[in-house]
Design a protein around this motif. Structure first.
Motif, mmCIF file in Angstrom:
data_model
loop_
_atom_site.group_PDB
_atom_site.id
_atom_site.type_symbol
_atom_site.label_atom_id
_atom_site.label_comp_id
_atom_site.label_asym_id
_atom_site.label_seq_id
_atom_site.Cartn_x
_atom_site.Cartn_y
_atom_site.Cartn_z
ATOM 1 N N THR A 207 0.724 -1.190 0.044
ATOM 2 C CA THR A 207 0.097 -0.083 0.062
ATOM 3 C C THR A 207 0.883 1.186 -0.031
ATOM 4 O OG1 THR A 207 -1.683 -1.325 1.234
ATOM 5 C CG2 THR A 207 -1.758 1.130 1.144
ATOM 6 N N ALA A 208 1.825 1.246 0.709
ATOM 7 C CA ALA A 208 2.823 2.593 0.798
ATOM 8 C C ALA A 208 4.218 2.706 -0.143
ATOM 9 C CB ALA A 208 3.322 2.594 2.275
ATOM 10 N N TRP A 209 4.005 1.840 -1.125
ATOM 11 C CA TRP A 209 4.712 1.863 -2.290
ATOM 12 C C TRP A 209 6.501 1.336 -1.665
ATOM 13 C CZ3 TRP A 209 1.937 6.406 -1.485
ATOM 14 C CH2 TRP A 209 0.729 6.236 -2.090
ATOM 15 N N SER A 210 6.464 0.813 -0.520
ATOM 16 C CA SER A 210 7.904 0.603 -0.116
ATOM 17 C C SER A 210 8.680 -0.215 -1.103
ATOM 18 C CB SER A 210 7.874 -0.168 1.400
ATOM 19 O OG SER A 210 8.867 -0.713 1.637
ATOM 20 N N ALA A 211 10.199 0.267 -1.163
ATOM 21 C CA ALA A 211 11.009 -0.490 -2.052
ATOM 22 C C ALA A 211 11.943 -1.389 -0.905
ATOM 23 C CB ALA A 211 11.761 0.523 -2.657
ATOM 24 N N ARG A 212 11.715 -1.561 0.230
ATOM 25 C CA ARG A 212 12.589 -2.134 1.288
ATOM 26 C C ARG A 212 12.038 -3.838 1.026
ATOM 27 N NH1 ARG A 212 14.592 0.065 5.807
ATOM 28 N NH2 ARG A 212 14.318 2.351 5.901
ATOM 29 N N CYS A 213 10.963 -3.941 0.421
ATOM 30 C CA CYS A 213 10.873 -5.452 0.208
ATOM 31 C C CYS A 213 10.021 -5.763 -1.223
ATOM 32 C CB CYS A 213 9.874 -6.096 1.336
ATOM 33 S SG CYS A 213 8.399 -5.229 1.356
ATOM 34 N N ASP A 214 9.752 -6.884 -1.431
ATOM 35 C CA ASP A 214 9.323 -7.220 -2.775
ATOM 36 C C ASP A 214 7.780 -7.992 -2.576
ATOM 37 O OD1 ASP A 214 10.095 -9.649 -1.943
ATOM 38 O OD2 ASP A 214 10.920 -10.395 -3.555
ATOM 39 N N CYS A 215 7.035 -7.772 -1.459
ATOM 40 C CA CYS A 215 5.787 -8.336 -1.276
ATOM 41 C C CYS A 215 4.755 -7.765 -2.048
ATOM 42 C CB CYS A 215 5.403 -7.917 0.301
ATOM 43 S SG CYS A 215 6.486 -8.548 1.630
ATOM 44 N N GLY A 216 4.739 -6.458 -2.327
ATOM 45 C CA GLY A 216 3.579 -6.093 -3.367
ATOM 46 C C GLY A 216 3.821 -6.534 -4.643
ATOM 47 N N GLU A 217 5.083 -6.772 -5.005
ATOM 48 C CA GLU A 217 5.300 -7.382 -6.404
ATOM 49 C C GLU A 217 5.097 -8.859 -6.530
ATOM 50 O OE1 GLU A 217 9.286 -8.720 -8.296
ATOM 51 O OE2 GLU A 217 9.389 -6.191 -8.321
ATOM 52 N N LEU A 258 16.351 0.266 12.696
ATOM 53 C CA LEU A 258 17.359 -0.501 12.870
ATOM 54 C C LEU A 258 18.244 -1.153 11.595
ATOM 55 C CD1 LEU A 258 16.094 -2.976 15.919
ATOM 56 C CD2 LEU A 258 17.813 -1.192 15.881
ATOM 57 N N GLN A 259 17.387 -1.314 10.745
ATOM 58 C CA GLN A 259 18.171 -1.631 9.380
ATOM 59 C C GLN A 259 18.753 -0.246 8.654
ATOM 60 O OE1 GLN A 259 15.368 -3.419 6.510
ATOM 61 N NE2 GLN A 259 14.238 -4.610 8.207
ATOM 62 N N ASP A 260 18.231 0.783 8.997
ATOM 63 C CA ASP A 260 18.988 2.121 8.499
ATOM 64 C C ASP A 260 20.272 2.309 9.231
ATOM 65 O OD1 ASP A 260 17.270 2.547 6.483
ATOM 66 O OD2 ASP A 260 15.979 4.150 7.487
ATOM 67 N N LEU A 261 20.066 1.708 10.524
ATOM 68 C CA LEU A 261 21.183 1.685 11.389
ATOM 69 C C LEU A 261 22.402 0.631 11.148
ATOM 70 C CD1 LEU A 261 19.799 2.690 14.732
ATOM 71 C CD2 LEU A 261 21.115 4.074 13.387
ATOM 72 N N GLU A 267 18.459 -9.706 11.529
ATOM 73 C CA GLU A 267 19.211 -8.938 12.701
ATOM 74 C C GLU A 267 18.547 -8.117 13.524
ATOM 75 O OE1 GLU A 267 23.759 -9.216 10.787
ATOM 76 O OE2 GLU A 267 22.569 -7.431 10.865
ATOM 77 N N ALA A 268 17.647 -7.278 12.637
ATOM 78 C CA ALA A 268 16.501 -6.260 13.323
ATOM 79 C C ALA A 268 15.607 -6.797 14.048
ATOM 80 C CB ALA A 268 16.047 -5.341 12.179
ATOM 81 N N GLY A 334 10.291 -3.679 -12.021
ATOM 82 C CA GLY A 334 10.375 -4.522 -10.866
ATOM 83 C C GLY A 334 11.005 -3.287 -9.697
ATOM 84 N N ILE A 335 10.944 -3.655 -8.527
ATOM 85 C CA ILE A 335 11.650 -2.871 -7.628
ATOM 86 C C ILE A 335 13.339 -2.609 -7.837
ATOM 87 C CG2 ILE A 335 11.799 -2.277 -5.167
ATOM 88 C CD1 ILE A 335 9.098 -3.744 -4.723
ATOM 89 N N ARG A 336 13.922 -1.546 -7.812
ATOM 90 C CA ARG A 336 15.301 -1.336 -7.680
ATOM 91 C C ARG A 336 15.544 -0.326 -6.814
ATOM 92 N NH1 ARG A 336 13.627 -1.259 -13.199
ATOM 93 N NH2 ARG A 336 13.653 1.044 -13.354
ATOM 94 N N SER A 337 16.197 -0.778 -5.593
ATOM 95 C CA SER A 337 16.824 -0.078 -4.474
ATOM 96 C C SER A 337 17.882 -0.867 -3.959
ATOM 97 C CB SER A 337 15.603 0.310 -3.601
ATOM 98 O OG SER A 337 15.262 -0.756 -2.822
ATOM 99 N N GLN A 338 18.631 -0.227 -3.070
ATOM 100 C CA GLN A 338 19.545 -0.852 -2.254
ATOM 101 C C GLN A 338 19.197 -1.502 -1.217
ATOM 102 O OE1 GLN A 338 22.743 1.919 -0.930
ATOM 103 N NE2 GLN A 338 23.708 2.153 -2.808
#
Length: 360
Positions: A207-217, A258-261, A267-268, A334-338
């Motif tokens: 829903t929130a267009w996150s590029a942290r995961c591929d769940c929406g895809e 925590l992932q940004d840290l 691990e998070a 598809g999603i492209r992000s670090q």
């Protein structure tokens, strides 16, 4: 420039192919472009991907095709959880002692933006108060608990809660479909094994267009595969309301911080004193049983999920694992992000996910 020619924002999913496309087009949809071809395409779009954090060992140059010109359905890898070498992972998941009780309260036909349709089923259960869902493609798969007669209900009640056959239309008065006219062929249920996806809720990715995961895809791709014209057996997406691999949305957002840290997704969760994966699949097994599915083809990259979905006594048997190939490997968007590169790397290295068909 016409409205149809406008370029969509990058967080929108790629446009689905039309239902009338031929088999060759569907095969192309599953092909993985060679690295040079993919780079040329992305360069033309002006959207070069970030440097990959995955080594070549984790990003194969070509993934075996999951479809053939003569069969429009995705091809899977046979599995057998009754043997140690059956392709179901090395771990023994913690299974519930007995399956929960589930009941389908209502279903309704949902027409989609791609000119398809499915039936959305809402379930109540004996474990929690959440509304878990089953997204059912095709007419052959029906809920036993929904179809069962209920005390003092009228034909109008049955139609209103979705316990009808055929299609609803203005003026219809009975939940049973009219018998076929003389000479009219009757529909027969397919004997093919249906495709099933067990999907856990992900507000950020869906829903929130996150590029942290591929769940929406993955949710979009599961629906596309189950909507293919050649998929006569239909399919089911069991949508479980267990956000953040079971830890909830609030804790999931803490894990993002925590992932940004510097922590990865596993691990998070552990730093927050949660399991790496706190999900349970007993409800999914019970829902599949209610839908009359005792044998399925499971759409997943996680071999450990196979045994977990089968239930404590193998109430549902997984005959094949069908891999979920990321869109970015196909050179088709598809999603492209670090962030997603690191997410997928952790799933492969620490959670045993296999992102190619050749892995089993």
């Amino acid at each position: 420039m016409s409205a149809g020619d406008e370029k969509l924002p990058p967080f929108y999913s790629p446009k689905a192919a039309a239902a009338g496309d031929d088999a060759r087009q569907h095969v192309d949809d599953f092909s993985i472009d060679a690295p040079a071809t993919r780079a040329d395409q992305l360069s033309q779009e002006g959207q070069l991907p970030p440097p990959s954090l995955l080594s070549p060992a984790f990003t194969p140059p070509a993934t075996p095709g999951t479809q053939t010109p003569s069969a429009l359905g995705p091809r899977g890898v046979p599995v057998d959880s009754s043997t140690p070498s059956g392709g179901c992972g090395s771990k023994k998941p913690k299974l519930v002692e007995s399956l929960p009780t589930v009941e389908c309260e209502v279903r309704a036909r949902i027409p989609t933006v791609n000119n398809g349709e499915f039936f959305l089923h809402v379930y109540k259960n004996s474990v929690d108060s959440k509304e878990h869902l089953a997204i059912v493609f095709g007419d052959a798969i029906r809920s036993k608990s929904l179809d069962a007669p209920r005390p003092d209900e009228t034909e109008w009640d049955r139609m209103m809660r979705g316990a009808y056959t055929g299609k609803l239309y203005p003026g219809r008065t009975t939940s049973s479909e009219d018998p076929p006219k003389e000479g009219q062929p009757t529909s027969k249920a397919s004997r093919d094994t249906p495709l099933v996806r067990i999907h856990s809720e992900c507000y950020t990715g869906e829903t929130a267009w996150s590029a942290r995961c591929d769940c929406g895809e993955q949710l979009d791709e599961a629906a596309r595969l189950m909507s293919l014209p050649g998929n006569s057996a239909g399919g089911v997406i069991v949508y479980l309301r267990q956000e953040g691999r079971g830890i909830g949305l609030g804790e999931k957002l803490k894990a993002y911080n925590l992932q940004d840290l510097g922590s990865d997704t596993v691990e998070a969760n552990l730093l927050l004193r949660h399991p790496a994966d706190a999900r349970s699949y007993g409800l999914a097994t019970a829902i599949l049983q209610d839908l009359g599915l005792d044998e399925i083809r499971l759409l997943t990259n996680n071999p450990e999920k196979i045994r977990a979905v089968e239930g404590p006594n193998r109430e549902v048997v997984v005959k094949e694992r069908v891999p979920m190939v990321p869109l970015s490997w196909k050179g088709r968007g598809g999603i492209r992000s670090q962030e997603i590169e690191g997410y997928m790397k952790a799933k492969i290295e620490k959670m045993g996910h296999m992102l190619s068909q050749g892995g089993i």
